[in-house]
Design an enzyme around this catalytic site. Structure first.
Site, short mmCIF file in Angstrom:
data_model
loop_
_atom_site.label_atom_id
_atom_site.label_comp_id
_atom_site.label_asym_id
_atom_site.label_seq_id
_atom_site.Cartn_x
_atom_site.Cartn_y
_atom_site.Cartn_z
N GLU A 230 -44.39 35.64 34.29
CA GLU A 230 -44.06 35.14 35.63
C GLU A 230 -45.05 34.04 35.98
O GLU A 230 -46.23 34.15 35.67
CB GLU A 230 -44.16 36.27 36.65
CG GLU A 230 -43.13 37.36 36.41
CD GLU A 230 -43.16 38.40 37.51
OE1 GLU A 230 -42.40 38.26 38.47
OE2 GLU A 230 -43.96 39.34 37.42
N HIS A 254 -39.77 48.38 32.97
CA HIS A 254 -38.83 47.34 32.53
C HIS A 254 -38.92 47.03 31.03
O HIS A 254 -37.91 47.01 30.33
CB HIS A 254 -39.08 46.04 33.30
CG HIS A 254 -39.04 46.19 34.79
ND1 HIS A 254 -38.17 47.05 35.42
CD2 HIS A 254 -39.74 45.59 35.79
CE1 HIS A 254 -38.35 46.96 36.74
NE2 HIS A 254 -39.30 46.09 36.99
#
Ligand code: BG6
Length: 506
Positions: A230, A254
């Protein structure tokens, strides 16, 4: 039934009321209400569908509708706002203010649910959605039980957001408390990565095609890299993030779910239990590190301040709500091995971080090189790290798949170069991709738990990261150890370099 038209993608939600706890929170405004509204626009919601929102803020139904309208306009910038659809949707939004620890709230909710279902001529089906602070999950479920709201003439289901627990012990305690009120088949633990189209497509790619599966094993695969990078920082979530850290926030859930999807065996049928059995089996086969093995197989990082594109970017310790001495990791890279016949000896490298150089999530399957190279500039004999066949499943943002292979450069001689074959979702299908939450909400309303996390999967994924959590909680790191805007700490490169490999920096 035609092959490309499976039932799971063509059904409608069953008529129900969604009781949304945390209705005035970030997740509801950014993701859940926009997702439900898109479903309304695409006619995927049943007639009569209603949301009863709850949070502590005192709001009338009208004020709640106005807030949600503003949220939809702000957070669904990719689709034009359709006022007609909104008016119809907003008539089904209701609000009950109150503290979720207060028993009185549940009586108020009960009468509101009865009023709404009677007024809209709906069956008594209720989906409880917990989008609150995690500390409230168990108390809310217990209150639902005490108030008799967990049973009714129709079905009851409860969707629980991540994080599900803080470690193995707390996850198992939470499981126990929720299961005392709801049956496992009524509990929907959400991991929004499983709802992403590109993650679902991993199953289509692997099991819909005949040519990849024979290569999908230790004979042909050298290693697998799963990256979720990110470029943003902690975006005002410093206080939460400081408690969680990158390993809990992204890898435990995730990335391990993506790994399970990439590594699992073919299920016997495309049905919830069959698919979840295979994911669970893969997670259970992950080798658990002994404490002394952790330093060689896991790297923690924390970003420091940097100047990016002429702008000063703060380090994690300078972010609002973060302790200036914080030891929380904002980057984590872990090597996992899956001890089964298919994957013995093949490392899965998982990494994630905030404030990295780019936003990109992908899975890279690095195949072994040709055993013997006939050509100049290729193969192990070239003395460089050239492993030509690389398959990249691009999860986001540039959704697609690419396969890299060697080709002859034009001209005399026999010189080779890497080229790639590319598939791009946008160009390939030309339709809007539903957001993960749309898929998952529809699934929960339709009673399909394929993409939800079962108890044994939560437990296995916590067990896989627990040794790393334990060692890190006792370690002194020299943080910050990577500047904002970079690809993470050098120790992560060293982790791969020890086995002669390197990260792809996409
Ligand atoms: C959330 C994490 O679960 O996933 C966030 O808590 C992270 O820290 C987010 O930013 C990433 O989701 P996506 O869909 O943007 O990749």
């Amino acid at each position: 039934m035609p092959l490309d038209d499976p039932l799971r993608f063509h059904r409608r939600a069953e008529p129900c009321v969604v009781v949304l706890f945390g209705a005035n929170g970030d997740l509801a405004r950014r993701k859940l209400i926009p997702a439900l509204f898109h479903m309304r626009c695409e006619r995927l919601l049943p007639p009569g569908f209603a949301v009863v929102g709850n949070s502590r803020t005192p709001l009338t139904d009208e004020a709640f509708r106005e807030k949600m309208r503003a949220a939809v306009r702000e957070f669904s910038a990719d689709t034009p706002f359709q006022p007609d659809h909104w008016d119809e949707f907003a008539r089904g939004l209701f609000y009950v203010p109150g503290d979720s620890r207060d028993a009185g709230l549940y009586q108020a909710l009960r009468s509101r649910i009865e009023e709404v279902t009677a007024g809209r001529e709906m069956p008594d089906n209720v989906l409880f959605y917990l989008a609150t602070a995690p500390a409230l999950y168990a108390p809310i479920v217990e209150q639902l039980g005490r108030a008799g709201l967990a049973n009714g003439r129709g079905w009851r289901r409860v969707v629980i957001e991540k994080p599900f627990g803080h470690d193995t012990a707390s996850a198992s305690e939470l499981c126990g408390r929720v299961q005392r009120v709801f049956q496992e088949s009524e509990i929907y633990r959400i991991d929004h990565y499983l709802g992403k189209e590109t993650v679902q497509n991993i199953l289509a790619f692997r099991f819909g095609n005949g040519i990849f599966e024979p290569l999908w094993n230790r004979r042909y695969v050298d290693h697998i890299q799963i990256t979720a990078a990110e470029s943003i920082g902690v975006e005002g979530r410093g206080a939460y993030y400081q408690q969680a850290g990158a390993l809990r926030d992204m890898i435990q859930n995730h990335l391990l779910q993506v790994m399970a999807t990439v590594g699992m065996e073919p299920p016997a049928a495309f049905e919830a239990e069959a698919v979840r059995d295979e994911r669970a089996k893969l997670l259970r086969s992950i080798r658990l590190w002994r404490p002394e093995e952790v330093p060689a197989h896991a790297v923690a990082g924390q970003y420091g301040p940097a100047r990016i594109g002429g702008e000063d970017v703060p380090g994690f310790r300078q972010e609002p709500g973060v302790d200036p001495e914080s030891r929380t990791e904002t980057y984590a890279a872990v090597t996992f091995y899956v001890d089964n016949w298919r994957w013995a000896g093949v490392p899965f490298y998982l990494r994630t971080g905030k404030r990295l150089a780019r936003r990109v999530t992908d899975v890279a399957i690095q195949f072994r090189p040709a055993p013997h190279s006939l050509f100049e500039g290729s193969g192990p004999a070239a003395g460089r790290w050239i492993q030509p066949n690389l398959l990249v499943l691009r999860i986001q943002p540039d959704e697609g798949i690419s396969l890299r292979f060697l080709a002859k450069r034009p001209g005399s001689g026999m010189k080779l170069r890497s080229v790639s074959m590319d598939f791009n979702y946008g160009a390939g299908f030309g339709v809007r991709t539903p957001a993960a939450y749309e898929t998952l909400l529809l699934d929960a309303m339709a009673g399909d738990a394929t993409l939800y996390i079962r108890e044994d999967m939560v437990e296995a994924s916590w067990r896989a990261v627990q040794p790393v959590l334990d060692v890190w909680s006792e370690s002194e790191f020299d943080f910050p150890n990577y500047p904002a805007g970079s690809w993470g700490p050098p120790e992560a490169d060293a982790m791969l370099a020890r086995s002669g490999r390197q990260w792809r920096n996409p």
